[in-house]
Motif scaffolding. Structure first.
Motif, PDB file in Angstrom:
ATOM      1  N   PHE A   1      -1.358   3.596  16.411  1.00  0.00           N
ATOM      2  CA  PHE A   1      -2.499   2.930  15.765  1.00  0.00           C
ATOM      3  C   PHE A   1      -3.281   2.215  16.861  1.00  0.00           C
ATOM      4  O   PHE A   1      -3.092   1.031  17.129  1.00  0.00           O
ATOM      5  CB  PHE A   1      -1.996   1.967  14.697  1.00  0.00           C
ATOM      6  CG  PHE A   1      -1.232   2.671  13.608  1.00  0.00           C
ATOM      7  CD1 PHE A   1      -1.893   3.202  12.512  1.00  0.00           C
ATOM      8  CD2 PHE A   1       0.148   2.836  13.699  1.00  0.00           C
ATOM      9  CE1 PHE A   1      -1.189   3.869  11.514  1.00  0.00           C
ATOM     10  CE2 PHE A   1       0.853   3.497  12.710  1.00  0.00           C
ATOM     11  CZ  PHE A   1       0.179   4.013  11.611  1.00  0.00           C
ATOM     12  N   SER A   2      -4.139   2.981  17.503  1.00  0.00           N
ATOM     13  CA  SER A   2      -4.822   2.494  18.703  1.00  0.00           C
ATOM     14  C   SER A   2      -6.026   1.617  18.399  1.00  0.00           C
ATOM     15  O   SER A   2      -6.534   0.939  19.292  1.00  0.00           O
ATOM     16  CB  SER A   2      -5.261   3.690  19.561  1.00  0.00           C
ATOM     17  OG  SER A   2      -6.041   4.595  18.792  1.00  0.00           O
ATOM     18  N   ASN A   3      -6.499   1.644  17.177  1.00  0.00           N
ATOM     19  CA  ASN A   3      -7.705   0.876  16.867  1.00  0.00           C
ATOM     20  C   ASN A   3      -7.630   0.274  15.464  1.00  0.00           C
ATOM     21  O   ASN A   3      -8.639   0.200  14.753  1.00  0.00           O
ATOM     22  CB  ASN A   3      -8.947   1.775  16.989  1.00  0.00           C
ATOM     23  CG  ASN A   3     -10.228   0.985  17.045  1.00  0.00           C
ATOM     24  OD1 ASN A   3     -10.247  -0.159  17.496  1.00  0.00           O
ATOM     25  ND2 ASN A   3     -11.318   1.565  16.555  1.00  0.00           N
ATOM     26  N   ALA A   4      -6.446  -0.146  15.075  1.00  0.00           N
ATOM     27  CA  ALA A   4      -6.261  -0.705  13.739  1.00  0.00           C
ATOM     28  C   ALA A   4      -6.784  -2.144  13.691  1.00  0.00           C
ATOM     29  O   ALA A   4      -6.553  -2.937  14.600  1.00  0.00           O
ATOM     30  CB  ALA A   4      -4.785  -0.679  13.353  1.00  0.00           C
ATOM     31  N   THR A   5      -7.482  -2.466  12.634  1.00  0.00           N
ATOM     32  CA  THR A   5      -8.034  -3.816  12.459  1.00  0.00           C
ATOM     33  C   THR A   5      -6.904  -4.820  12.289  1.00  0.00           C
ATOM     34  O   THR A   5      -5.955  -4.583  11.532  1.00  0.00           O
ATOM     35  CB  THR A   5      -8.955  -3.854  11.231  1.00  0.00           C
ATOM     36  OG1 THR A   5      -9.967  -2.849  11.380  1.00  0.00           O
ATOM     37  CG2 THR A   5      -9.604  -5.215  11.083  1.00  0.00           C
ATOM     38  N   ALA A   6      -6.988  -5.926  13.009  1.00  0.00           N
ATOM     39  CA  ALA A   6      -5.932  -6.946  12.968  1.00  0.00           C
ATOM     40  C   ALA A   6      -6.055  -7.803  11.711  1.00  0.00           C
ATOM     41  O   ALA A   6      -7.117  -7.888  11.081  1.00  0.00           O
ATOM     42  CB  ALA A   6      -6.001  -7.818  14.210  1.00  0.00           C
ATOM     43  N   ASN A   7      -4.935  -8.438  11.365  1.00  0.00           N
ATOM     44  CA  ASN A   7      -4.847  -9.381  10.240  1.00  0.00           C
ATOM     45  C   ASN A   7      -5.232  -8.733   8.909  1.00  0.00           C
ATOM     46  O   ASN A   7      -5.775  -9.401   8.013  1.00  0.00           O
ATOM     47  CB  ASN A   7      -5.722 -10.606  10.505  1.00  0.00           C
ATOM     48  CG  ASN A   7      -5.360 -11.308  11.803  1.00  0.00           C
ATOM     49  OD1 ASN A   7      -4.184 -11.481  12.116  1.00  0.00           O
ATOM     50  ND2 ASN A   7      -6.360 -11.689  12.570  1.00  0.00           N
ATOM     51  N   VAL A   8      -4.971  -7.446   8.789  1.00  0.00           N
ATOM     52  CA  VAL A   8      -5.266  -6.701   7.563  1.00  0.00           C
ATOM     53  C   VAL A   8      -4.048  -5.843   7.225  1.00  0.00           C
ATOM     54  O   VAL A   8      -3.415  -5.267   8.117  1.00  0.00           O
ATOM     55  CB  VAL A   8      -6.517  -5.798   7.739  1.00  0.00           C
ATOM     56  CG1 VAL A   8      -6.714  -4.900   6.516  1.00  0.00           C
ATOM     57  CG2 VAL A   8      -7.750  -6.640   7.977  1.00  0.00           C
ATOM     58  N   ASP A   9      -3.726  -5.746   5.943  1.00  0.00           N
ATOM     59  CA  ASP A   9      -2.647  -4.857   5.506  1.00  0.00           C
ATOM     60  C   ASP A   9      -3.153  -3.414   5.495  1.00  0.00           C
ATOM     61  O   ASP A   9      -4.143  -3.111   4.806  1.00  0.00           O
ATOM     62  CB  ASP A   9      -2.165  -5.240   4.108  1.00  0.00           C
ATOM     63  CG  ASP A   9      -1.347  -6.519   4.112  1.00  0.00           C
ATOM     64  OD1 ASP A   9      -0.902  -6.934   5.194  1.00  0.00           O
ATOM     65  OD2 ASP A   9      -1.150  -7.098   3.021  1.00  0.00           O
ATOM     66  N   HIS A  10      -2.467  -2.561   6.246  1.00  0.00           N
ATOM     67  CA  HIS A  10      -2.809  -1.144   6.274  1.00  0.00           C
ATOM     68  C   HIS A  10      -1.709  -0.371   5.542  1.00  0.00           C
ATOM     69  O   HIS A  10      -0.542  -0.404   5.948  1.00  0.00           O
ATOM     70  CB  HIS A  10      -2.920  -0.631   7.712  1.00  0.00           C
ATOM     71  CG  HIS A  10      -3.979  -1.310   8.509  1.00  0.00           C
ATOM     72  ND1 HIS A  10      -5.321  -1.005   8.381  1.00  0.00           N
ATOM     73  CD2 HIS A  10      -3.904  -2.291   9.455  1.00  0.00           C
ATOM     74  CE1 HIS A  10      -6.024  -1.754   9.204  1.00  0.00           C
ATOM     75  NE2 HIS A  10      -5.189  -2.553   9.867  1.00  0.00           N
ATOM     76  N   HIS A  11      -2.075   0.320   4.488  1.00  0.00           N
ATOM     77  CA  HIS A  11      -1.128   1.142   3.740  1.00  0.00           C
ATOM     78  C   HIS A  11      -1.309   2.593   4.185  1.00  0.00           C
ATOM     79  O   HIS A  11      -2.344   3.208   3.929  1.00  0.00           O
ATOM     80  CB  HIS A  11      -1.352   0.983   2.242  1.00  0.00           C
ATOM     81  CG  HIS A  11      -1.093  -0.412   1.756  1.00  0.00           C
ATOM     82  ND1 HIS A  11       0.170  -0.863   1.424  1.00  0.00           N
ATOM     83  CD2 HIS A  11      -1.930  -1.473   1.574  1.00  0.00           C
ATOM     84  CE1 HIS A  11       0.102  -2.131   1.047  1.00  0.00           C
ATOM     85  NE2 HIS A  11      -1.163  -2.517   1.134  1.00  0.00           N
ATOM     86  N   VAL A  12      -0.286   3.090   4.868  1.00  0.00           N
ATOM     87  CA  VAL A  12      -0.374   4.393   5.525  1.00  0.00           C
ATOM     88  C   VAL A  12       0.565   5.374   4.823  1.00  0.00           C
ATOM     89  O   VAL A  12       1.677   5.013   4.419  1.00  0.00           O
ATOM     90  CB  VAL A  12       0.001   4.290   7.019  1.00  0.00           C
ATOM     91  CG1 VAL A  12      -0.212   5.615   7.728  1.00  0.00           C
ATOM     92  CG2 VAL A  12      -0.787   3.176   7.690  1.00  0.00           C
ATOM     93  N   GLU A  13       0.131   6.608   4.711  1.00  0.00           N
ATOM     94  CA  GLU A  13       0.973   7.660   4.159  1.00  0.00           C
ATOM     95  C   GLU A  13       0.957   8.862   5.089  1.00  0.00           C
ATOM     96  O   GLU A  13      -0.108   9.305   5.513  1.00  0.00           O
ATOM     97  CB  GLU A  13       0.503   8.076   2.767  1.00  0.00           C
ATOM     98  CG  GLU A  13       1.432   9.116   2.123  1.00  0.00           C
ATOM     99  CD  GLU A  13       1.032   9.435   0.700  1.00  0.00           C
ATOM    100  OE1 GLU A  13       1.781   9.052  -0.223  1.00  0.00           O
ATOM    101  OE2 GLU A  13      -0.031  10.064   0.509  1.00  0.00           O
ATOM    102  N   CYS A  14       2.139   9.360   5.404  1.00  0.00           N
ATOM    103  CA  CYS A  14       2.280  10.559   6.234  1.00  0.00           C
ATOM    104  C   CYS A  14       2.902  11.664   5.398  1.00  0.00           C
ATOM    105  O   CYS A  14       3.840  11.427   4.622  1.00  0.00           O
ATOM    106  CB  CYS A  14       3.163  10.277   7.455  1.00  0.00           C
ATOM    107  SG  CYS A  14       2.456   9.073   8.609  1.00  0.00           S
ATOM    108  N   ARG A  15       2.371  12.878   5.550  1.00  0.00           N
ATOM    109  CA  ARG A  15       2.835  14.026   4.782  1.00  0.00           C
ATOM    110  C   ARG A  15       3.178  15.192   5.708  1.00  0.00           C
ATOM    111  O   ARG A  15       2.566  15.345   6.766  1.00  0.00           O
ATOM    112  CB  ARG A  15       1.769  14.479   3.785  1.00  0.00           C
ATOM    113  CG  ARG A  15       1.484  13.508   2.652  1.00  0.00           C
ATOM    114  CD  ARG A  15       0.328  13.983   1.791  1.00  0.00           C
ATOM    115  NE  ARG A  15       0.051  13.076   0.700  1.00  0.00           N
ATOM    116  CZ  ARG A  15       0.473  13.258  -0.552  1.00  0.00           C
ATOM    117  NH1 ARG A  15       1.173  14.342  -0.848  1.00  0.00           N
ATOM    118  NH2 ARG A  15       0.188  12.389  -1.508  1.00  0.00           N
ATOM    119  N   LEU A  16       4.123  15.983   5.259  1.00  0.00           N
ATOM    120  CA  LEU A  16       4.480  17.212   5.958  1.00  0.00           C
ATOM    121  C   LEU A  16       3.570  18.324   5.445  1.00  0.00           C
ATOM    122  O   LEU A  16       3.584  18.660   4.259  1.00  0.00           O
ATOM    123  CB  LEU A  16       5.945  17.555   5.723  1.00  0.00           C
ATOM    124  CG  LEU A  16       6.478  18.819   6.409  1.00  0.00           C
ATOM    125  CD1 LEU A  16       6.350  18.709   7.917  1.00  0.00           C
ATOM    126  CD2 LEU A  16       7.918  19.065   6.006  1.00  0.00           C
TER     127      LEU A  16
END
Length: 289
Positions: free
Chosen positions: A247-262
């Motif tokens: 996560f090279s450019n994720a906004t700080a102090n924010v909840d990021h809900h991430v989903e990874c799929r095959l």
């Protein structure tokens, strides 16, 4: 007229107890002779020995129906699950960039997980397999013959390999890496001879612009040569492939809900009854003071 119960002295009570414990006249211990105690012990020895033998026989018969190399029932394993590393509690990766004690446990967990992936270890243990095709290894009339495993070298993970001068997987600079691995399923052939990969994105479209991520190997590709898996007894040095998400450019102090799929042909990842079938969702929060 009621008979008055004779009150015994303390000495008489003690004498009676002594006689009950051991009566030298009848040679009885606790009210039984030695032969009586012997018969009781023999009975319980035979009784419990029979129960133990019956249990052992039942277990032996059951184990004869179990293959030590391949699970007997795999009908529910149509789609493998995904999991992340570091394996945070509740799949919640939260840390403060300026407070190293909040992210050092993640770094240690990643170091430990990737140790078998060191290039030198892989070169010594595993084979350089041809890319782009399944690594099928028939038994050739020798059941459960040991299988060779293909190399998955740590250096393929780029900046998420933890091999740089800092070795902190980007946590110290607020550019953290999360590894996604495919759970092992015996004799699983994904993709129908076509390339497969892992894709990651924000669960909500409006959050996509706040995330900013990169995948390693490029495009999150998983080569077919790492399949099938034959089980840990015969595939001893098998190293399951992983995909690194930075996560090279994720906004700080924010909840990021991430989903990874095959992403593979013929594989369903949208079954709402099983939220881990071919996918994994986690929360990332990068705090900055």
């Amino acid at each position: 007229m009621a008979r008055v119960k004779e009150k015994r002295s303390c000495g008489q009570v003690v004498a009676e107890w002594r006689a009950f414990l051991w009566d030298p006249r009848t040679r009885q211990f606790l009210g039984r002779t030695g032969s009586s105690w012997g018969l009781i012990l023999l009975f319980y020895l035979v009784f419990y020995g029979f129960l133990a033998g019956l249990f052992a026989l039942t277990m032996w018969v059951m184990l004869q129906s179990v293959d030590p190399h391949v699970p007997k029932y795999q009908d529910r394993l149509l789609t493998p699950g995904l999991m992340i590393r570091p394996c945070a509690e509740g799949l919640d990766v939260t840390f403060n960039v300026s407070q190293s004690q909040t992210w050092q446990p993640y770094v240690r967990a990643l170091h430990q997980f990737l140790e078998p992936y060191n290039d030198s270890v892989q070169a010594a243990r595993n084979a350089a397999c041809p890319a782009g095709r399944y690594n099928e290894q028939p038994d050739d009339a020798v059941p459960n013959y040991p299988k060779r495993a293909c190399r998955f070298e740590r250096s393929q993970l780029g900046p998420c390999a933890g091999l740089g001068p800092h070795g902190d997987y980007g946590y110290g600079s607020g550019r953290p890496c999360v590894l996604v691995k495919v759970n092992r399923v015996i004799n699983f052939f994904p993709g129908k001879n076509k390339s497969i990969n892992i894709v990651c994105a924000a669960k909500r479209e409006e959050d996509a612009a706040l995330l900013g991520l990169q995948l390693f190997p490029p495009n999150g590709t998983i080569d077919l040569m790492y399949f099938p898996y034959y089980g840990k007894r015969v595939h001893v040095n098998y190293t399951q492939p992983v995909v690194a998400v930075q996560f090279s450019n994720a906004t700080a102090n924010v909840d990021h809900h991430v989903e990874c799929r095959l992403n593979a042909a013929g594989l369903r990842t949208d079954d709402e009854r099983d939220k881990f079938a071919g996918r994994v969702a986690f929360r990332l929060r990068i705090n900055r003071d």
